[in-house]
Scaffold this motif. Structure first.
Motif, PDB file in Angstrom:
ATOM      1  N   TYR A   1     -50.155  35.013  31.902  1.00 46.52           N
ATOM      2  CA  TYR A   1     -50.609  34.668  30.553  1.00 46.52           C
ATOM      3  C   TYR A   1     -50.516  35.875  29.631  1.00 46.52           C
ATOM      4  CZ  TYR A   1     -52.980  30.104  30.036  1.00 46.52           C
ATOM      5  OH  TYR A   1     -53.279  28.783  29.858  1.00 46.52           O
ATOM      6  N   LEU A   2     -50.311  35.635  28.378  1.00 47.93           N
ATOM      7  CA  LEU A   2     -50.615  36.619  27.341  1.00 47.93           C
ATOM      8  C   LEU A   2     -52.131  36.514  27.158  1.00 47.93           C
ATOM      9  CD1 LEU A   2     -47.553  36.056  26.903  1.00 47.93           C
ATOM     10  CD2 LEU A   2     -47.935  36.232  24.469  1.00 47.93           C
ATOM     11  N   GLY A   3     -52.848  37.091  28.115  1.00 46.49           N
ATOM     12  CA  GLY A   3     -54.268  36.798  28.272  1.00 46.49           C
ATOM     13  C   GLY A   3     -55.091  37.040  27.012  1.00 46.49           C
TER      14      GLY A   3
ATOM     15  N   GLY B   1     -51.047  44.448  32.230  1.00 50.28           N
ATOM     16  CA  GLY B   1     -50.988  43.006  32.383  1.00 50.28           C
ATOM     17  C   GLY B   1     -49.536  42.638  32.672  1.00 50.28           C
ATOM     18  N   ASP B   2     -49.301  41.392  33.057  1.00 50.52           N
ATOM     19  CA  ASP B   2     -47.936  41.005  33.438  1.00 50.52           C
ATOM     20  C   ASP B   2     -46.962  41.085  32.262  1.00 50.52           C
ATOM     21  OD1 ASP B   2     -49.896  38.955  32.938  1.00 50.52           O
ATOM     22  OD2 ASP B   2     -48.392  37.429  33.321  1.00 50.52           O
ATOM     23  N   TYR B   3     -47.461  40.824  31.051  1.00 56.04           N
ATOM     24  CA  TYR B   3     -46.549  40.853  29.901  1.00 56.04           C
ATOM     25  C   TYR B   3     -46.194  42.290  29.527  1.00 56.04           C
ATOM     26  CZ  TYR B   3     -44.415  38.606  25.827  1.00 56.04           C
ATOM     27  OH  TYR B   3     -43.534  38.113  24.886  1.00 56.04           O
TER      28      TYR B   3
ATOM     29  N   ASN C   1     -51.949  37.400  35.418  1.00 54.11           N
ATOM     30  CA  ASN C   1     -52.574  36.097  35.169  1.00 54.11           C
ATOM     31  C   ASN C   1     -51.560  35.103  34.612  1.00 54.11           C
ATOM     32  OD1 ASN C   1     -52.241  37.183  32.646  1.00 54.11           O
ATOM     33  ND2 ASN C   1     -54.429  37.478  32.235  1.00 54.11           N
TER      34      ASN C   1
HETATM   35 MG   LIG Z   1     -51.319  38.643  31.426  1.00 51.00          MG
END
Ligand SMILES: [Mg+2]
Ligand SMILES: Cc1ncc(C[n+]2csc(CCOP(=O)(O)OP(=O)(O)O)c2C)c(N)n1
Length: 590
Positions: free
Chosen positions: A473-475, A443-445, A471
């Motif tokens: 986000y911290l999805g 994920g991006d984080y 996303n």
């Molecule tokens: Mg994310």
């Protein structure tokens, strides 16, 4: 007998124990050890950009091949504390890594010397042994014991802390006659295995829960043999995923609250008997124990005696290394051929669930829905791909939708789930096995946590493909905050003054990755994912560096999860036709 520094002796032992690679980052207090490595000349060193990264590289290295022990090295003080997360993650997943730290001179340890921290005390609960070696002549024994412990029983990490003067002191040591200590692994008896097989035979709807201990014991082949001999469906745990290929007729799916299949949970709930081997009844696998255990008989086989009964009391427990147990299980089952129950109806029921209870992956939406990414990954990567990931909605969806066909091809920080783990772990995997294609997923984080390690891949030519699902986000935490009716402190989006083209998603990952010496592509349309993955393969081969494929996702997609095996919430339409889940291993029965 020859005289050498204690650091030379330590390096000589590493060589005798089979170490060829270390991951580290020098500092003044560990320089004598680096000098010894330089004199030896036979150990390849990968220079991490963050010491935590070195610890996860060591984990990736250990997890990639049977028998591997990843070694991470750092100086005194913050280097050791940075590596604690790697020690935790390794101990939680039963992975051997050796962490070596420099330390202030012995006489100054209690004087609050610069960067003197009692790392052995701090690392104690995270390791099988954490020792500051105060006597130079103890160094050979400390290293011999470290390897003995890492390989014996339930594998796990060890930390050895070497004060500066201890490293430099001259000792008498003969590397030629050094002998690794014997490894201790308890083994099941025939009577125990016969009893467990009697219980299996008495059941009507049995499953085998296959854990990571089978992979640690390099015994996946024996597990498949046992399943086939007894015609018993297999539910791999997250750490055991890959023990049998996803397309095996006895693969029943994974069970659990998040990283699980609908059919896996349904089969688990329908079962009346569970044979757990090398597993630890993780709470994300079991969910509530009342639901998990109701109406089922359990046999638990584990190498660590105190694991039996830790989570719940099994009906029968066996203390054994998974390989030793499976050798006897297959032997006794073979002797009983012809007298074992006919399981065809039960196996067919499990297979039918697999062919009817699938989640949809095929969405054409823009922004892209995450499910589609895994569908495209299934198309682009075959059984030879080795996936590396840690935590987040990205990891959970990957476990629901990707396919794994071989042991050690799903490399995951299962229990600790430290953000940032993916990049360094993938690099460690690349060092361990440069010939198998590595596909990391973040994920991006997770990606931003240890993004600097990409430079290590560029510097040391460690090519792999990094799929980054963004996303902004911290999805996973955003989704879990639904229970608090909030969306608070979980947004990663901002208007990037340097990159308006990222449309408010914040960090320009492509530019950062390129700045660190890697190649990077960005995809915003679902039809572009497949071609981008093919392009990434070409770039990787041409430039021999990590290639990032960033997929811009829709900001909010909830992924199936729940609180109990019989209470998992589905947020999206389920697959109704084959075209809804076109890369599912078992074709959907309408
Ligand atoms: Mg994310
Ligand atoms: C060091 C650390 N801090 C916090 C967490 C809790 N945590 C788990 S997943 C997550 C968000 C992950 O976001 P991202 O990597 O973008 O993945 P996504 O869920 O959006 O797919 C957080 C904060 C963690 N696992 N590790």
């Amino acid at each position: 007998m020859s005289s050498m520094t204690a650091a030379d002796a330590a390096v000589a032992i590493l060589r005798r124990e089979g170490v060829t690679n270390v991951f580290g980052l020098p500092g003044a207090a560990i320089n004598p050890f680096y000098a010894a490595m330089r004199r030896d000349g036979g150990i390849r060193h990968t220079l991490a950009r963050h010491v935590e990264g070195a610890s996860h590289m060591a984990e990736g290295y250990s997890r990639a091949r049977p028998g591997n022990i990843g070694v991470c090295v750092g100086t005194s003080g913050p280097a050791g504390t940075d590596m604690l997360t790697g020690l935790y993650s390794a101990s939680a997943d039963s992975i051997p890594i050796l962490c070596i730290t420099g330390q202030a001179p012995v006489a100054r340890l209690h004087k609050e010397d610069f960067q003197a921290v009692d790392i052995a005390a701090v690392a104690g609960p995270l390791t099988k042994m954490a020792m500051t070696v105060l006597e130079p002549a103890q160094v050979p024994g400390a290293f011999a014991q470290a390897f003995h412990l890492m390989r014996s029983g339930r594998p796990g990490p060890v930390l050895i802390d070497l004060p500066f003067d201890v490293q430099q002191a001259e000792i008498d040591f003969d590397p030629e006659t050094y002998q690794p200590l014997p490894v201790y692994k308890p083994a099941a008896t025939r009577a125990q295995i016969a009893k467990a097989l009697d219980m299996l035979a008495a059941a009507e709807r049995p499953v085998i829960v296959a854990g990571g201990g089978i992979i640690n014991a390099d015994a996946a082949g024996l597990l498949v043999e046992l399943a086939e001999l007894t015609d018993t469906p297999v539910v791999p745990t997250l750490m055991g995923w890959g023990v049998l290929p996803d397309d095996h007729r006895l693969m029943a799916g994974m069970a659990g609250l998040q990283t699980a299949h609908r059919y896996g949970n349904a089969t688990m709930l329908a079962a009346d008997f569970v044979l757990g081997i090398g597993n630890r009844w993780a709470n994300r696998h079991t969910g509530g124990l009342a639901t998990y255990t109701a109406g089922r008989t359990f046999v638990h086989v584990d190498i660590e005696p105190t694991q039996i009964g830790r989570v719940f009391a099994p009906d029968y427990g066996i203390v054994s290394d998974a390989r030793a147990a499976l050798e006897l299980f297959t032997e006794v089952a073979r002797e009983r051929q012809g007298r074992l129950p006919d399981r065809r109806a039960w196996v067919e029921q499990c297979r039918h669930r697999r062919a009817t209870m699938q989640r949809r992956t095929h969405f054409d939406d823009v922004p892209i829905k995450p499910q589609r990414v895994y569908e495209e990954m299934n198309r682009a990567f075959g059984p030879e791909a080795r996936y590396v990931t840690t935590i987040g909605l990205s990891q959970i969806a990957a476990a629901q939708f990707l396919h794994v066909y071989r042991p050690r091809h799903w490399i995951n920080a299962g229990q600790a789930g430290p953000l940032g783990w993916t990049t360094p772990a993938a690099l460690g995997v690349c060092v361990a096995d440069p010939d198998t294609p590595v596909v990391a997923l973040s994920g991006d984080y997770d990606f931003q946590f240890m993004i600097e390690e990409l430079a290590v891949g560029a510097q040391f030519n460690l090519p792999y493909i990094h799929v980054l699902v963004n996303n902004a986000y911290l999805g996973l935490i955003r989704q879990s905050q639904r229970g608090f009716d909030m969306d608070y402190c979980v947004q990663l989006s901002f208007d990037n003054v340097n990159a308006p083209e990222v449309n408010g998603y914040g960090v320009d990952h492509v530019k950062v990755a390129e700045g660190l010496g890697c190649k990077a592509l960005r995809v915003t349309d679902p039809a572009g994912i497949g071609p981008a993955l093919e392009e990434a393969k070409k770039l990787m081969a041409e430039y021999r560096v990590p290639v990032v494929v960033e997929v811009i996702l829709e900001r909010v997609t909830n992924i199936s999860m729940g609180t109990e095996l019989d209470n998992v919430t589905e947020f999206e339409d389920l697959a109704e036709r084959h075209e809804d889940a076109p890369t599912a291993v078992v074709a959907l029965l309408d």
